[in-house]
Design a protein around this motif. Structure first.
Motif, PDB file in Angstrom:
ATOM      1  N   MET A 149       0.687  -1.306   0.093  1.00  0.00           N
ATOM      2  CA  MET A 149       0.080   0.177  -0.260  1.00  0.00           C
ATOM      3  C   MET A 149       0.870   1.165   0.012  1.00  0.00           C
ATOM      4  N   SER A 150       2.106   1.070   0.807  1.00  0.00           N
ATOM      5  CA  SER A 150       3.005   2.511   0.815  1.00  0.00           C
ATOM      6  C   SER A 150       3.717   2.547  -0.571  1.00  0.00           C
ATOM      7  N   GLY A 151       3.883   1.620  -1.271  1.00  0.00           N
ATOM      8  CA  GLY A 151       4.726   1.554  -2.513  1.00  0.00           C
ATOM      9  C   GLY A 151       3.685   2.176  -3.566  1.00  0.00           C
ATOM     10  N   LEU A 152       2.370   1.616  -3.379  1.00  0.00           N
ATOM     11  CA  LEU A 152       1.462   2.135  -4.631  1.00  0.00           C
ATOM     12  C   LEU A 152       1.154   3.588  -4.334  1.00  0.00           C
ATOM     13  N   SER A 153       0.907   3.819  -3.200  1.00  0.00           N
ATOM     14  CA  SER A 153       0.634   5.354  -2.787  1.00  0.00           C
ATOM     15  C   SER A 153       1.594   6.226  -3.118  1.00  0.00           C
ATOM     16  N   ALA A 154       2.854   5.816  -2.766  1.00  0.00           N
ATOM     17  CA  ALA A 154       4.029   6.799  -3.385  1.00  0.00           C
ATOM     18  C   ALA A 154       3.884   6.948  -4.868  1.00  0.00           C
ATOM     19  N   GLY A 155       3.824   5.690  -5.430  1.00  0.00           N
ATOM     20  CA  GLY A 155       3.608   5.517  -7.033  1.00  0.00           C
ATOM     21  C   GLY A 155       2.790   6.735  -7.594  1.00  0.00           C
ATOM     22  N   VAL A 156       1.660   6.628  -6.921  1.00  0.00           N
ATOM     23  CA  VAL A 156       0.346   7.580  -7.315  1.00  0.00           C
ATOM     24  C   VAL A 156       0.949   8.937  -7.375  1.00  0.00           C
ATOM     25  N   ARG A 157       1.547   9.279  -5.961  1.00  0.00           N
ATOM     26  CA  ARG A 157       1.600  10.783  -5.712  1.00  0.00           C
ATOM     27  C   ARG A 157       3.083  11.165  -6.787  1.00  0.00           C
ATOM     28  N   LEU A 158       4.148  10.397  -7.128  1.00  0.00           N
ATOM     29  CA  LEU A 158       5.015  10.675  -7.807  1.00  0.00           C
ATOM     30  C   LEU A 158       4.566  10.877  -9.231  1.00  0.00           C
ATOM     31  N   ALA A 159       3.734   9.855  -9.804  1.00  0.00           N
ATOM     32  CA  ALA A 159       3.355   9.724 -11.025  1.00  0.00           C
ATOM     33  C   ALA A 159       2.373  11.000 -11.322  1.00  0.00           C
ATOM     34  N   HIS A 160       1.573  11.410 -10.451  1.00  0.00           N
ATOM     35  CA  HIS A 160       0.841  12.960 -10.558  1.00  0.00           C
ATOM     36  C   HIS A 160       1.719  13.809 -10.851  1.00  0.00           C
ATOM     37  N   PHE A 161       3.156  13.822 -10.463  1.00  0.00           N
ATOM     38  CA  PHE A 161       3.881  15.125 -10.465  1.00  0.00           C
ATOM     39  C   PHE A 161       4.735  14.618 -11.782  1.00  0.00           C
ATOM     40  N   GLY A 162       4.192  13.820 -12.452  1.00  0.00           N
ATOM     41  CA  GLY A 162       4.813  13.627 -13.920  1.00  0.00           C
ATOM     42  C   GLY A 162       6.516  12.947 -13.652  1.00  0.00           C
ATOM     43  N   LYS A 163       6.729  12.340 -12.535  1.00  0.00           N
ATOM     44  CA  LYS A 163       8.019  11.551 -12.350  1.00  0.00           C
ATOM     45  C   LYS A 163       7.690  10.236 -13.005  1.00  0.00           C
ATOM     46  N   LYS A 164       8.956   9.661 -13.440  1.00  0.00           N
ATOM     47  CA  LYS A 164       8.921   8.554 -14.319  1.00  0.00           C
ATOM     48  C   LYS A 164       9.121   7.540 -13.236  1.00  0.00           C
ATOM     49  N   VAL A 165       8.024   6.638 -12.806  1.00  0.00           N
ATOM     50  CA  VAL A 165       8.109   5.569 -11.925  1.00  0.00           C
ATOM     51  C   VAL A 165       7.875   4.459 -12.488  1.00  0.00           C
ATOM     52  N   VAL A 166       8.588   3.116 -11.670  1.00  0.00           N
ATOM     53  CA  VAL A 166       8.216   1.741 -11.951  1.00  0.00           C
ATOM     54  C   VAL A 166       8.203   1.199 -10.648  1.00  0.00           C
ATOM     55  N   ILE A 167       7.037   0.443 -10.442  1.00  0.00           N
ATOM     56  CA  ILE A 167       6.763  -0.306  -9.075  1.00  0.00           C
ATOM     57  C   ILE A 167       7.381  -1.609  -9.623  1.00  0.00           C
ATOM     58  N   LEU A 168       8.049  -2.130  -8.618  1.00  0.00           N
ATOM     59  CA  LEU A 168       8.660  -3.482  -8.951  1.00  0.00           C
ATOM     60  C   LEU A 168       8.248  -4.309  -7.716  1.00  0.00           C
ATOM     61  N   GLU A 169       7.248  -5.310  -8.080  1.00  0.00           N
ATOM     62  CA  GLU A 169       6.541  -6.198  -6.837  1.00  0.00           C
ATOM     63  C   GLU A 169       6.873  -7.607  -7.210  1.00  0.00           C
ATOM     64  N   ARG A 170       7.444  -8.318  -6.133  1.00  0.00           N
ATOM     65  CA  ARG A 170       8.068  -9.707  -6.514  1.00  0.00           C
ATOM     66  C   ARG A 170       6.765 -10.624  -6.743  1.00  0.00           C
ATOM     67  N   HIS A 171       5.641 -10.400  -5.991  1.00  0.00           N
ATOM     68  CA  HIS A 171       4.491 -11.274  -5.894  1.00  0.00           C
ATOM     69  C   HIS A 171       3.614 -11.067  -7.373  1.00  0.00           C
ATOM     70  N   TYR A 172       2.774 -12.116  -7.572  1.00  0.00           N
ATOM     71  CA  TYR A 172       2.038 -11.712  -8.966  1.00  0.00           C
ATOM     72  C   TYR A 172       0.860 -10.863  -8.745  1.00  0.00           C
ATOM     73  N   ARG A 173       0.775 -10.316  -7.629  1.00  0.00           N
ATOM     74  CA  ARG A 173      -0.630  -9.466  -7.337  1.00  0.00           C
ATOM     75  C   ARG A 173      -0.081  -8.450  -6.321  1.00  0.00           C
ATOM     76  N   VAL A 174      -0.553  -7.171  -6.506  1.00  0.00           N
ATOM     77  CA  VAL A 174      -0.357  -5.991  -5.451  1.00  0.00           C
ATOM     78  C   VAL A 174      -0.830  -6.090  -4.123  1.00  0.00           C
ATOM     79  N   GLY A 175      -0.503  -5.433  -3.389  1.00  0.00           N
ATOM     80  CA  GLY A 175      -1.229  -5.267  -2.132  1.00  0.00           C
ATOM     81  C   GLY A 175      -0.291  -5.601  -0.692  1.00  0.00           C
ATOM     82  N   GLY A 176       0.714  -6.628  -0.892  1.00  0.00           N
ATOM     83  CA  GLY A 176       1.572  -7.017  -0.016  1.00  0.00           C
ATOM     84  C   GLY A 176       0.865  -7.616   1.250  1.00  0.00           C
ATOM     85  N   LEU A 177       0.862  -6.962   2.475  1.00  0.00           N
ATOM     86  CA  LEU A 177       0.273  -7.615   3.816  1.00  0.00           C
ATOM     87  C   LEU A 177      -1.196  -7.254   3.684  1.00  0.00           C
ATOM     88  N   ASN A 178      -1.627  -6.617   2.793  1.00  0.00           N
ATOM     89  CA  ASN A 178      -3.004  -5.995   2.619  1.00  0.00           C
ATOM     90  C   ASN A 178      -3.587  -6.527   1.197  1.00  0.00           C
TER      91      ASN A 178
END
Ligand SMILES: Cc1cc2nc3c(=O)[nH]c(=O)nc-3n(C[C@H](O)[C@H](O)[C@H](O)COP(=O)(O)OP(=O)(O)OC[C@H]3O[C@@H](n4cnc5c(N)ncnc54)[C@H](O)[C@@H]3O)c2cc1C
Length: 447
Positions: free
Chosen positions: A1-30
């Motif tokens: 959730m923290s990585g996704l939220s950071a990604g949304v915020r950075l992408a809103h500001f036009g940063k080039k972002v890639v989220i790397l997730e080891r699992h086949y699904r997002v969410g982590g502990l959640n």
């Protein structure tokens, strides 16, 4: 959730972002998984910090503004009532702090005023960014509350929902969770965490963010004190200007030894849990289970430490996801039970011992649970259990430690100039906390 939220915020500001997730699904502990034909949430009992009419400065309001979302986007429904059940006393709480204060005054004469003063101090600390917060939560609470049993009862939900420490927790974290749980309260999305995850992913991608699933980071390459690139499990290399890691502090150090803060002597956490998910054949309230969430301890002194046994059944959390104020009742009825567990047992068990352990300890847990809430075991049609081993497997957290390392990196800065920590080990906990952490660290460090 923290990585996704950071990604949304950075992408809103036009940063080039890639989220790397080891699992086949997002969410982590959640996250969620499918078993027996049901979508089952891993982490979510309730979203905390529910304050639909709260001030603009409230954590949820600030978070949503920064993610350019509104409360209605989350489709949350408030709790009915929650309880704290101890051998000699039961306290009820709702999303109105006055309810808890009145209850506390009735059960512990003379303590209502003390509890209100504790709340005022919690808000004062929040307004000052928790600077000067007491070191020990127990001492902090006891400096206002003079009934030791009430201190134990108040500590129980707070520690279950966020303590990486055993026996006590850091005063600032206690204050934050006290506010999130007792003052702002609980709510749930009717269909679990999945719609919220889908929404975040959609916002992220629509803002130009790139998402790579099944893409574990094997190491972060540091050159002259700066991360130059990340190397993935499949050997691919991605050059980077900065890395924001939500993997956890110790887990990040494993893939980037240079990120170890020399002055903090960080260690891995060991507070992990088992959770049994019991699908029942009718709404739980028809069986007399009327609370949204029940926190219990079979001992007057609440014991929150790594279990010597595979599962410590003497305390736990009973969550009934159906007992929230939905517009229509959910189709699936379930009772979820969380207990403290010993990660070593679950990680070390062979296949047969692991499966046997699940059934045996779920039954032992139910024996105690059914002294706390009405009996429902005869109505269970399907059950599954996840353990510290499951948590480690799907999130990479050492020991399956849900609240991460006891050492938190408040400013998110590691010794590597452009490697930052966000999420649980930055110090904000839970769904809303981890999202706030992602957004705040993105703001402070990368925008
Ligand atoms: C049983 C249980 C019940 C809970 N109940 C609640 C609740 O009711 N309310 C609440 O608010 N919170 C609850 N929580 C806590 C909440 O789920 C967490 O606090 C929150 O999700 C933490 O988010 P995070 O972003 O900090 O970390 P994580 O969710 O751990 O995210 C880290 C991500 O990084 C990925 N990762 C790790 N290492 C690598 C690597 N090397 N390469 C690529 N990817 C990697 C992981 O797969 C994971 O997806 C619960 C948790 C559990 C387990």
């Amino acid at each position: 959730m923290s990585g996704l939220s950071a990604g949304v915020r950075l992408a809103h500001f036009g940063k080039k972002v890639v989220i790397l997730e080891r699992h086949y699904r997002v969410g982590g502990l959640n996250s969620f998984y499918r078993s027996g034909g049901y979508d089952l949430d891993v982490g979510l009992h309730a979203v905390t910090n529910y304050s639909p009419d709260g001030p603009k400065s409230a954590p949820m309001a600030r978070l949503l503004r920064r993610l350019r979302m509104t409360m209605s986007d989350l489709e949350l429904y408030p709790q009915k009532v929650s309880r704290i059940v101890f051998p000699d006393a039961t306290l009820e709480f709702t999303n109105d702090f006055n309810h808890l204060a009145n209850q506390a005054g009735k059960v512990f004469p003379g303590q209502e005023e003390n509890l209100r003063k504790l709340k005022d101090e919690v808000y004062r600390l929040y307004a000052n960014n928790f600077s000067g917060a007491p070191k020990s939560a127990r001492q902090f609470a006891s400096s206002f509350i003079t009934a030791p049993d009430l201190v134990e009862m108040l500590m129980c939900p707070v520690m279950f929902y966020g303590s990486a420490w055993e026996n006590d927790m850091e005063g600032g974290q206690f204050a934050l969770l006290f506010m999130s749980l007792y003052c702002e309260g609980f709510a749930r999305p009717k269909n679990g965490i999945r719609p919220i995850l889908d929404l975040l992913v959609e916002r992220y991608k629509n803002s130009g963010g790139e998402m790579r699933l099944r893409s574990g980071v094997q190491r972060i390459e540091v050159l002259k004190g700066k991360a130059a690139c990340v190397v993935l499990d499949n050997g691919d290399t991605i050059e980077c200007e900065a890395v924001l890691s939500s993997a956890g502090l110790m887990e990040t150090i494993e893939i980037c030894p240079e990120a170890r803060p020399p002055d903090l002597a960080p260690e891995a956490g060991s507070m992990s849990f088992v959770e049994s998910i019991n699908i029942i054949d009718r709404p739980a309230d028809e069986l007399g289970l009327d609370a949204s969430i029940t926190f219990f301890s079979a001992n007057r002194k609440f014991r929150y430490r790594r279990s010597d046994l595979p599962v410590d059944v003497q305390s736990g959390v009973i969550c009934v996801p159906g007992n929230f104020c939905y517009d229509e009742p959910p189709d699936t009825h379930m009772v979820r039970i969380t207990n403290i567990a010993d990660p070593k047992f679950w990680e070390g068990a062979d296949k047969a011992g692991y499966e046997k352990g699940k059934v045996e300890w779920r039954d032992k847990s139910l024996e105690v649970v059914e002294t706390i809430v009405p009996k429902f075991v005869d109505n269970v049609t399907y059950f599954d259990m996840f353990t510290p081993r499951t948590i480690k497997k799907f999130t990479g957290h050492i020991n399956g430690a849900v609240y991460g390392s006891p050492t938190k990196l408040g400013d998110g800065q590691t010794p590597v100039e452009n490697v930052f920590i966000c999420g649980t080990d930055q110090g904000y906990l839970g769904v809303v906390g981890s999202m706030i952490s992602g957004v705040e660290i993105a703001n402070q460090r990368l925008l």
